[in-house]
Design an enzyme around this catalytic site. Structure first.
Site, mmCIF file in Angstrom:
data_model
loop_
_atom_site.group_PDB
_atom_site.id
_atom_site.type_symbol
_atom_site.label_atom_id
_atom_site.label_comp_id
_atom_site.label_asym_id
_atom_site.label_seq_id
_atom_site.Cartn_x
_atom_site.Cartn_y
_atom_site.Cartn_z
ATOM 1 N N GLY A 52 42.943 -69.862 -4.604
ATOM 2 C CA GLY A 52 42.035 -71.672 -3.687
ATOM 3 C C GLY A 52 41.010 -71.130 -3.017
ATOM 4 O O GLY A 52 40.923 -72.375 -2.105
ATOM 5 N N SER A 54 37.863 -70.280 -2.568
ATOM 6 C CA SER A 54 36.182 -70.300 -2.070
ATOM 7 C C SER A 54 35.815 -71.851 -1.516
ATOM 8 O O SER A 54 34.076 -71.658 -1.154
ATOM 9 C CB SER A 54 35.344 -70.443 -3.616
ATOM 10 O OG SER A 54 35.949 -71.765 -5.024
ATOM 11 N N THR A 55 36.383 -72.680 -1.812
ATOM 12 C CA THR A 55 35.281 -73.910 -0.427
ATOM 13 C C THR A 55 36.956 -74.309 0.424
ATOM 14 O O THR A 55 37.962 -73.854 0.278
ATOM 15 C CB THR A 55 35.107 -74.771 -1.850
ATOM 16 O OG1 THR A 55 36.347 -75.342 -2.070
ATOM 17 C CG2 THR A 55 34.395 -74.315 -3.102
ATOM 18 N N GLY A 56 36.200 -75.262 1.173
ATOM 19 C CA GLY A 56 37.561 -75.996 1.716
ATOM 20 C C GLY A 56 38.556 -75.639 2.598
ATOM 21 O O GLY A 56 38.048 -74.378 2.904
ATOM 22 N N GLU A 79 35.502 -71.296 -10.365
ATOM 23 C CA GLU A 79 33.594 -71.267 -10.130
ATOM 24 C C GLU A 79 32.817 -70.700 -11.254
ATOM 25 O O GLU A 79 33.228 -69.635 -11.839
ATOM 26 C CB GLU A 79 33.255 -70.416 -9.147
ATOM 27 C CG GLU A 79 34.310 -70.933 -7.671
ATOM 28 C CD GLU A 79 34.072 -72.483 -6.995
ATOM 29 O OE1 GLU A 79 33.391 -73.604 -7.185
ATOM 30 O OE2 GLU A 79 34.759 -73.188 -5.874
ATOM 31 N N LEU A 143 45.315 -74.459 -3.478
ATOM 32 C CA LEU A 143 44.189 -75.314 -5.269
ATOM 33 C C LEU A 143 44.019 -76.668 -4.558
ATOM 34 O O LEU A 143 45.171 -77.745 -4.631
ATOM 35 C CB LEU A 143 44.843 -75.155 -6.109
ATOM 36 C CG LEU A 143 44.787 -73.841 -7.092
ATOM 37 C CD1 LEU A 143 45.517 -73.447 -8.425
ATOM 38 C CD2 LEU A 143 43.563 -73.521 -7.109
ATOM 39 N N TYR A 239 47.581 -92.418 -1.610
ATOM 40 C CA TYR A 239 47.820 -91.631 -1.243
ATOM 41 C C TYR A 239 48.595 -90.993 -1.160
ATOM 42 O O TYR A 239 49.374 -90.339 -2.294
ATOM 43 C CB TYR A 239 46.557 -90.822 0.245
ATOM 44 C CG TYR A 239 46.663 -89.370 0.295
ATOM 45 C CD1 TYR A 239 45.731 -88.395 -0.388
ATOM 46 C CD2 TYR A 239 47.488 -88.661 0.083
ATOM 47 C CE1 TYR A 239 45.572 -86.985 -0.781
ATOM 48 C CE2 TYR A 239 47.934 -86.814 0.127
ATOM 49 C CZ TYR A 239 46.760 -86.522 -0.510
ATOM 50 O OH TYR A 239 46.921 -85.279 -0.546
ATOM 51 N N VAL A 279 35.774 -83.619 5.087
ATOM 52 C CA VAL A 279 35.121 -83.193 3.772
ATOM 53 C C VAL A 279 35.312 -82.044 2.819
ATOM 54 O O VAL A 279 34.311 -81.451 3.302
ATOM 55 C CB VAL A 279 33.722 -83.726 4.433
ATOM 56 C CG1 VAL A 279 32.803 -84.181 2.916
ATOM 57 C CG2 VAL A 279 33.879 -85.453 5.276
ATOM 58 N N THR A 280 35.683 -82.731 1.824
ATOM 59 C CA THR A 280 35.276 -81.516 0.708
ATOM 60 C C THR A 280 35.006 -81.606 -0.705
ATOM 61 O O THR A 280 35.593 -83.497 -0.922
ATOM 62 C CB THR A 280 36.791 -80.574 0.659
ATOM 63 O OG1 THR A 280 38.040 -81.054 0.036
ATOM 64 C CG2 THR A 280 37.429 -80.310 1.967
HETATM 65 P P1 NAD Z 1 38.481 -77.923 -2.475
HETATM 66 O O1 NAD Z 1 37.926 -78.750 -3.313
HETATM 67 O O2 NAD Z 1 38.009 -77.671 -1.469
HETATM 68 O O3 NAD Z 1 39.376 -76.681 -3.181
HETATM 69 C C1 NAD Z 1 39.642 -76.374 -3.921
HETATM 70 C C2 NAD Z 1 40.134 -74.600 -3.909
HETATM 71 O O4 NAD Z 1 40.708 -74.467 -5.287
HETATM 72 C C3 NAD Z 1 38.066 -74.070 -4.444
HETATM 73 O O5 NAD Z 1 38.456 -73.055 -4.527
HETATM 74 C C4 NAD Z 1 38.436 -74.205 -6.229
HETATM 75 O O6 NAD Z 1 37.536 -73.055 -6.717
HETATM 76 C C5 NAD Z 1 39.919 -74.085 -6.658
HETATM 77 N N1 NAD Z 1 40.518 -74.211 -7.835
HETATM 78 C C6 NAD Z 1 40.628 -75.221 -8.797
HETATM 79 N N2 NAD Z 1 40.849 -75.322 -9.945
HETATM 80 C C7 NAD Z 1 41.172 -74.317 -9.921
HETATM 81 C C8 NAD Z 1 41.552 -72.877 -11.151
HETATM 82 N N3 NAD Z 1 41.821 -73.942 -12.102
HETATM 83 N N4 NAD Z 1 42.042 -71.806 -10.866
HETATM 84 C C9 NAD Z 1 41.472 -71.011 -9.642
HETATM 85 N N5 NAD Z 1 41.256 -71.932 -8.368
HETATM 86 C C10 NAD Z 1 40.605 -73.553 -8.454
HETATM 87 O O7 NAD Z 1 39.715 -78.386 -1.607
HETATM 88 P P2 NAD Z 1 40.494 -78.791 -0.249
HETATM 89 O O8 NAD Z 1 39.696 -80.400 0.158
HETATM 90 O O9 NAD Z 1 39.855 -77.307 0.460
HETATM 91 O O10 NAD Z 1 41.945 -78.983 -0.841
HETATM 92 C C11 NAD Z 1 42.907 -77.737 -0.335
HETATM 93 C C12 NAD Z 1 44.709 -78.153 -0.815
HETATM 94 O O11 NAD Z 1 44.311 -78.523 0.645
HETATM 95 C C13 NAD Z 1 44.715 -79.164 -1.385
HETATM 96 O O12 NAD Z 1 46.207 -78.717 -1.502
HETATM 97 C C14 NAD Z 1 44.727 -80.345 -0.787
HETATM 98 O O13 NAD Z 1 45.726 -81.787 -0.885
HETATM 99 C C15 NAD Z 1 44.843 -79.662 0.710
HETATM 100 N N6 NAD Z 1 44.475 -80.886 1.614
HETATM 101 C C16 NAD Z 1 43.491 -81.363 1.381
HETATM 102 C C17 NAD Z 1 42.529 -82.221 2.968
HETATM 103 C C18 NAD Z 1 41.387 -82.568 2.680
HETATM 104 O O14 NAD Z 1 40.780 -83.815 3.121
HETATM 105 N N7 NAD Z 1 40.674 -82.353 2.165
HETATM 106 C C19 NAD Z 1 43.691 -82.081 3.859
HETATM 107 C C20 NAD Z 1 45.351 -81.923 3.805
HETATM 108 C C21 NAD Z 1 45.384 -80.798 2.696
#
Ligand code: NAD
Length: 398
Positions: A52, A54-56, A79, A143, A239, A279-280
């Site tokens: 996972g 590529s982003t966030g 992606e 992910l 949540y 923010v993602t």
């Molecule tokens: P994001 O949407 O920015 O990133 C998701 C990543 O998963 C991307 O790289 C995407 O390409 C990849 N992905 C999705 N489906 C896929 C698949 N089938 N195969 C391969 N790659 C796949 O999300 P994020 O917000 O960075 O979340 C990442 C983790 O962090 C999650 O577990 C989320 O619950 C956790 N998290 C997020 C936050 C928040 O506020 N954003 C806070 C705490 C924890």
């Protein structure tokens, strides 16, 4: 070759295209955040897989590992590539930029663009690791996916964002109009709960780790970390106590099981890091949460304690993954990068504002403008320093 002037296109609130130069600038800024701080390239993890990436949080983790610790990284993500005059997704362009900068800085980077839930992608990862980056000392599992096909049964699971037990009514924001509204979300049924756990729970993380272990690719003392969220009581019904929270409980249970497995086999460990709300694309999809985050942004911004994913990951690597563990764990053995978000004075201020929030006072009590700007930034738009009138090559690769 396909040179285009790329203007933001949206469907509702969601951007349906991405700007390559804006994404490149975002990646460059994140690298700068890491390289401008103190670094211990001799002390951190050396071979790192980010699922996972590529982003966030995953992208920020990979940048922190590569530019902070000099790690060789393998990134896995899903992606869309560019097609004709259609741009790729932001995560794709982020990855193009990451490879460009890694090459310039002499850092090894390999990437797989495919479905991480499949056996095929896992096998490709094993091959790359065996040939180029064994043994792995850190696996980050980041992910956020809407669906998963079970590799054994072929069953497709779709995740939902719903409360459990009873309907949940709350203030929320209409992301397209910026109006404060009231929403009522019906509770999930048993199948929806099980499906969400199958997608966002720990099953796939376990498969990754068991495979790497079986293939003998994990270093002595290898660590793995997955990300979770708790947040304040006002978002619990949707949540932490909702379908996604049920999946996170499963993820946390999996961490305990993987911890025993890694401990007894390679003297390693599995950890959960509870990260801050940021923010993602994933977090924007959760009802109610964007309004909470807009309020949080205002409060943390005013107090000067706000953090972006890259700031969180810098702390994760400095305090937990470099040169032993200097940071504390909570009573349940989890890393708490949400410590600033959850400070009582921050949360009581957010709660007081939340009680009064309506469309008319949104701009004062919350920072919805900042929220939407950050959201556009995710797609490479509205990024300072980028000339959006200039044609850019959209058909690029790594
Ligand atoms: P994001 O949407 O920015 O990133 C998701 C990543 O998963 C991307 O790289 C995407 O390409 C990849 N992905 C999705 N489906 C896929 C698949 N089938 N195969 C391969 N790659 C796949 O999300 P994020 O917000 O960075 O979340 C990442 C983790 O962090 C999650 O577990 C989320 O619950 C956790 N998290 C997020 C936050 C928040 O506020 N954003 C806070 C705490 C924890």
């Amino acid at each position: 070759m396909s040179l285009e002037v790329v203007k933001q296109r949206s469907r509702g609130f969601i951007c349906v295209n991405a700007h390559p130069a804006g994404c490149r600038e975002n990646v460059r800024q994140q690298i700068r955040t890491i390289t401008s701080g103190s670094r211990r390239a001799d002390a951190g993890p050396k071979n790192v897989i980010v699922v996972g990436s590529s982003t966030g949080y995953g992208l920020a983790s990979r940048i922190a590992a590569a530019w902070g610790s000099g790690a060789r990284t393998l990134g896995i993500f899903f992606e869309r590539s560019p097609e004709g005059r259609k741009t790729a997704t932001a995560g794709y362009y982020n990855n193009v930029a990451l490879h460009e900068f890694a090459k310039a800085d002499g850092l090894f980077a390999a990437s797989i663009n495919g479905d991480a839930f499949t056996d095929d992608v896992k096998r490709s990862a094993v091959q790359i690791v065996r040939q180029q980056m064994s043994p792995v000392d850190l696996v980050i599992y980041s992910l956020a996916a809407p669906k998963r096909t079970d590799p054994a049964s072929g069953e497709v699971h779709n995740s939902v964002l719903k409360p459990i037990g009873e309907a949940y009514s709350s203030k929320s924001i209409d992301l397209s109009t910026g109006k404060v509204i009231h929403v009522t979300i019906p509770p999930a049924d048993e199948k929806e709960i099980a499906d969400t756990v199958a997608v966002m729970g720990g099953d796939d993380w376990r498969l990754w780790m068991e495979l790497l272990l079986k293939e003998g690719l994990l270093a002595e003392g290898a660590q793995t970390i997955a990300y979770s969220y708790i947040g304040p009581e006002l978002t619990w019904p949707i949540y932490r106590a909702g379908t996604v929270g049920r999946a996170k409980e499963d993820l946390e249970r999996t961490a305990r099981e993987l911890n025993s497995l890694l401990k007894s086999n390679v003297g390693g460990e599995a950890l959960i890091s509870i990260n801050k709300a940021v923010v993602t694309q994933a977090s924007a999809a959760i009802p109610v949460v964007p309004l909470y985050m807009s309020t949080l942004l205002r409060v943390m911004g005013m107090k000067g304690v706000d953090e972006e994913p890259i700031d969180q990951m810098r702390r994760l690597f400095a305090d937990y993954l470099t040169d032993g563990r200097k940071g504390a764990l909570d009573s349940e053995g989890r890393i708490r990068l949400d410590d600033r978000e959850m400070r009582p004075e921050i949360q009581s201020d957010v709660a007081a504002r939340w009680a009064q929030l309506e469309t008319e006072n949104l701009a004062t009590l919350a920072d919805f403008e900042g929220y939407t700007r950050r959201f556009r930034n995710l797609f490479g738009f509205d990024v300072p320093g980028v000339n959006y009138e200039e044609p850019v090559e959209i058909d690029v690769g790594w």
